[in-house]
Design a protein around this motif. Structure first.
Motif, short mmCIF file in Angstrom:
data_model
loop_
_atom_site.label_atom_id
_atom_site.label_comp_id
_atom_site.label_asym_id
_atom_site.label_seq_id
_atom_site.Cartn_x
_atom_site.Cartn_y
_atom_site.Cartn_z
N GLU A 1 -7.78 2.35 0.25
CA GLU A 1 -7.46 1.35 1.23
C GLU A 1 -6.48 1.95 2.03
OE1 GLU A 1 -5.78 -3.28 1.37
OE2 GLU A 1 -6.52 -2.44 -0.57
N ALA A 2 -5.55 2.69 1.59
CA ALA A 2 -4.55 3.29 2.29
C ALA A 2 -5.25 4.46 3.16
CB ALA A 2 -3.33 3.83 1.42
N GLY A 3 -6.09 5.07 2.83
CA GLY A 3 -6.73 6.08 3.72
C GLY A 3 -7.53 5.38 4.66
N ARG A 4 -8.18 4.22 4.43
CA ARG A 4 -8.86 3.26 5.37
C ARG A 4 -7.75 2.78 6.53
NH1 ARG A 4 -12.31 1.63 1.05
NH2 ARG A 4 -10.58 -0.28 0.76
N ALA B 1 4.77 3.69 8.54
CA ALA B 1 5.25 4.00 9.75
C ALA B 1 4.11 3.87 10.61
CB ALA B 1 5.89 5.19 9.87
N LEU B 2 3.07 4.55 10.15
CA LEU B 2 1.46 4.63 11.14
C LEU B 2 1.08 3.32 11.24
CD1 LEU B 2 0.07 7.89 9.60
CD2 LEU B 2 1.10 7.53 11.73
N ALA B 3 1.27 2.33 10.08
CA ALA B 3 0.50 0.94 10.32
C ALA B 3 1.67 0.11 11.40
CB ALA B 3 1.01 0.27 9.04
N GLY B 4 3.04 0.60 11.40
CA GLY B 4 3.92 -0.02 12.38
C GLY B 4 3.60 0.57 13.72
N LEU B 5 2.88 1.89 13.93
CA LEU B 5 2.56 2.17 15.09
C LEU B 5 1.35 1.62 15.64
CD1 LEU B 5 2.39 4.21 17.54
CD2 LEU B 5 1.39 5.88 16.10
N GLN B 6 0.31 1.29 14.67
CA GLN B 6 -0.69 0.67 15.21
C GLN B 6 -0.47 -0.99 15.57
OE1 GLN B 6 -3.70 -0.17 12.23
NE2 GLN B 6 -5.37 0.02 14.01
N ALA B 7 0.33 -1.47 14.79
CA ALA B 7 0.96 -2.62 15.40
C ALA B 7 1.59 -2.68 16.82
CB ALA B 7 1.76 -3.53 14.45
N GLY B 8 2.33 -1.67 17.12
CA GLY B 8 3.04 -1.48 18.26
C GLY B 8 1.92 -1.25 19.42
N LEU C 1 0.64 -1.30 -0.06
CA LEU C 1 -0.12 0.11 -0.11
C LEU C 1 0.89 1.12 0.10
CD1 LEU C 1 -2.87 -0.67 2.54
CD2 LEU C 1 -3.03 -0.17 -0.04
N GLY C 2 1.74 1.23 -0.79
CA GLY C 2 2.86 2.37 -0.81
C GLY C 2 2.22 3.31 -1.62
N VAL C 3 1.12 3.60 -1.64
CA VAL C 3 0.41 4.84 -2.23
C VAL C 3 0.26 6.19 -1.24
CG1 VAL C 3 -0.43 3.54 -4.10
CG2 VAL C 3 -1.75 4.02 -1.95
N ASN C 4 -0.43 7.01 -1.63
CA ASN C 4 -0.51 8.40 -1.19
C ASN C 4 -1.93 8.53 -0.50
OD1 ASN C 4 -0.14 10.93 0.22
ND2 ASN C 4 1.25 11.63 -1.61
N PRO C 5 -2.07 8.18 0.80
CA PRO C 5 -3.62 8.24 1.44
C PRO C 5 -4.26 9.43 1.41
CG PRO C 5 -1.94 7.65 3.45
CD PRO C 5 -1.20 7.78 1.88
N GLY C 6 -5.35 9.57 0.84
CA GLY C 6 -6.08 10.76 0.57
C GLY C 6 -5.80 11.53 -0.68
N ARG C 7 -4.99 10.89 -1.21
CA ARG C 7 -4.62 11.69 -2.78
C ARG C 7 -5.17 10.85 -3.81
NH1 ARG C 7 -3.44 14.13 1.48
NH2 ARG C 7 -1.66 15.61 1.83
#
Ligand SMILES: Cc1ncc(COP(=O)(O)O)c(C=O)c1O
Length: 399
Positions: free
Chosen positions: A43-46, A256-263, A29-35
């Motif tokens: 999906e990235a936005g979700r 990184a935010l996905a990583g934060l959620q996993a943390g 999902l290495g795209v730009n969420p919200g853009r």
């Protein structure tokens, strides 16, 4: 073998799930969420919205839109302070703050904001009575009280719930710097009367570097710190009114935010109490061991249950930087020495100008790590090195 005991700077290593989440998101999902509006972007936005939800639940905030992402805690604190304080406003803080709070306040003071610092006791603790007195002195009511939940120098835990409930009754905004408490101590924004909560994602929340957040209680709406593209309403020359877009512009770091959620999920699975129990047991072992060493002085409460994740100490006649250097060089032990970006705090506890040696165990440290540190220190405090030679080599760690 390296023993990392500097988790107050940033936690390392991270749980495996964090590495996996970053990697998976960057690849899939290495795209730009919200853009844009294609499937991958949606999906990235979700995914990003899901991280906001996780954080809002974790800190008991009703609306996930009140979770604003930043690069670190410093940016979140700057956003809160510069976004809400105007010339003529009074802000009350303490003499225990990190530069992340005291430097923006210093800058605001030069722009006409009245900054009042409340002194602390010998353990670094502030009282509600002192805050009340300063926040209402001369019949002028403060707009904001801004302080850390837990000191990064002494580990001292401040009475945030008492302060917050009083602030709420008075209509004063409470900004809490939770850099050393988020992911370690329970934080309930509603029950603790916190209007603004600033936290790094990369410390005890176990996320990657480059993550931070500002949580805003209902009705709290700072001015933006940054201006730019938000992915929608592009024709408007102004930033949108709605959160979080109003305070977030430019591309978000979704991996990184996905990583934060996993943390955060890792903490939730373990349970915050278990995390605290583990760290407190290590701190207790450390405090007990330090008390048996000649010339060692602990600064702060000196009781694990009364502090967060750090213990600071000094050794009589020894430069903390030299002890840190020897621990690293001879034993592979990583600790922080010096002022820890909090000179005011050292002024308060009497450890200027050299600071302290700070140990901050993490989730992945064991009792054996603390034993190794204590053994190394025990050998060191009997040995008086030639300080001049070490200093000439300029090999000390900077505070
Ligand atoms: C109490 C405190 N506040 C703020 C910060 C700044 O955090 P960050 O590095 O995420 O900006 C730190 C970092 O150590 C801290 O300990």
């Amino acid at each position: 073998m390296t023993i990392y005991l500097d988790n107050a700077a940033t936690t390392f290593p991270k749980p495996e799930a964090v590495y996996r989440a970053v990697d998976k998101t960057l690849r899939r999902l290495g795209v730009n969420p919200g853009r844009g509006s294609y499937q991958l972007v949606l999906e990235a936005g979700r995914l990003v919205y899901g991280v906001r939800q996780t954080i809002a639940e974790f800190f008991n905030l009703n609306d996930p839109a009140g979770v604003v992402f930043t690069a670190n805690a410093t940016e979140a604190i700057n956003l809160a302070l510069f976004g809400l304080l105007q010339p003529g406003d009074r802000v009350v803080t303490t003499t225990m703050e990190h530069n992340a709070v005291s430097r923006p306040l210093h800058a605001l003071a030069t722009r006409g904001v009245e900054v009042l610092k409340v002194p602390v006791d010998a353990t670094g603790r502030v009282t509600l009575a002192a805050i009340q007195q300063t926040a209402t002195a001369g019949g002028v009511k403060a707009r904001m009280v801004a302080l850390s939940h837990c000191s990064n120098v002494t580990g001292t835990i401040q009475p945030i719930e008492e302060i917050g409930n009083w602030c709420r009754r008075q209509g004063i905004l409470l900004l809490v710097d939770a850099a050393q408490s988020a992911g370690l101590l329970p934080i309930d924004m509603k029950n603790m009367g916190i209007a603004l909560l600033a936290a790094p994602g990369h410390k005890s929340l176990l996320g990657p570097p480059g993550t931070g957040l500002l949580c805003l209680a209902e009705g709290v709406l700072p001015q933006p710190l940054l201006y730019g593209g938000t992915g929608g309403n592009s024709l408007s020359p102004s930033m949108p009114e709605e959160l979080p877009e109003r305070l977030e512009c430019g591309t978000l770091n979704a991996p990184a935010l996905a990583g934060l959620q996993a943390g955060i999920e890792h903490i939730r699975e373990l349970g915050l109490e278990q995390v605290r129990r583990h760290k407190s047991a290590l701190l207790e072992q450390l405090i007990y061991g330090l008390q048996t060493l000649p010339g060692v002085r602990i600064h702060g409460p000196g009781q694990a249950r009364r502090q967060g994740g750090v213990v600071s100490f000094t050794v009589a006649e020894r430069d903390p930087a030299e002890i840190g250097y020897l621990l690293d060089e001879e034993h592979g032990i990583c600790v922080r020495t010096g002022l820890h970006c909090a000179p005011d705090a050292h002024g308060s506890i009497g450890t200027l100008p050299v600071g302290t040696i700070r140990v901050s165990p993490g989730l992945f440290n064991s009792a054996a790590d603390i034993d190794t540190l204590l053994d190394a220190l025990a050998r060191m405090v009997k040995f008086v090195p030639n300080l001049t030679i070490c200093k000439q080599n300029n090999e000390f760690q900077e505070g």
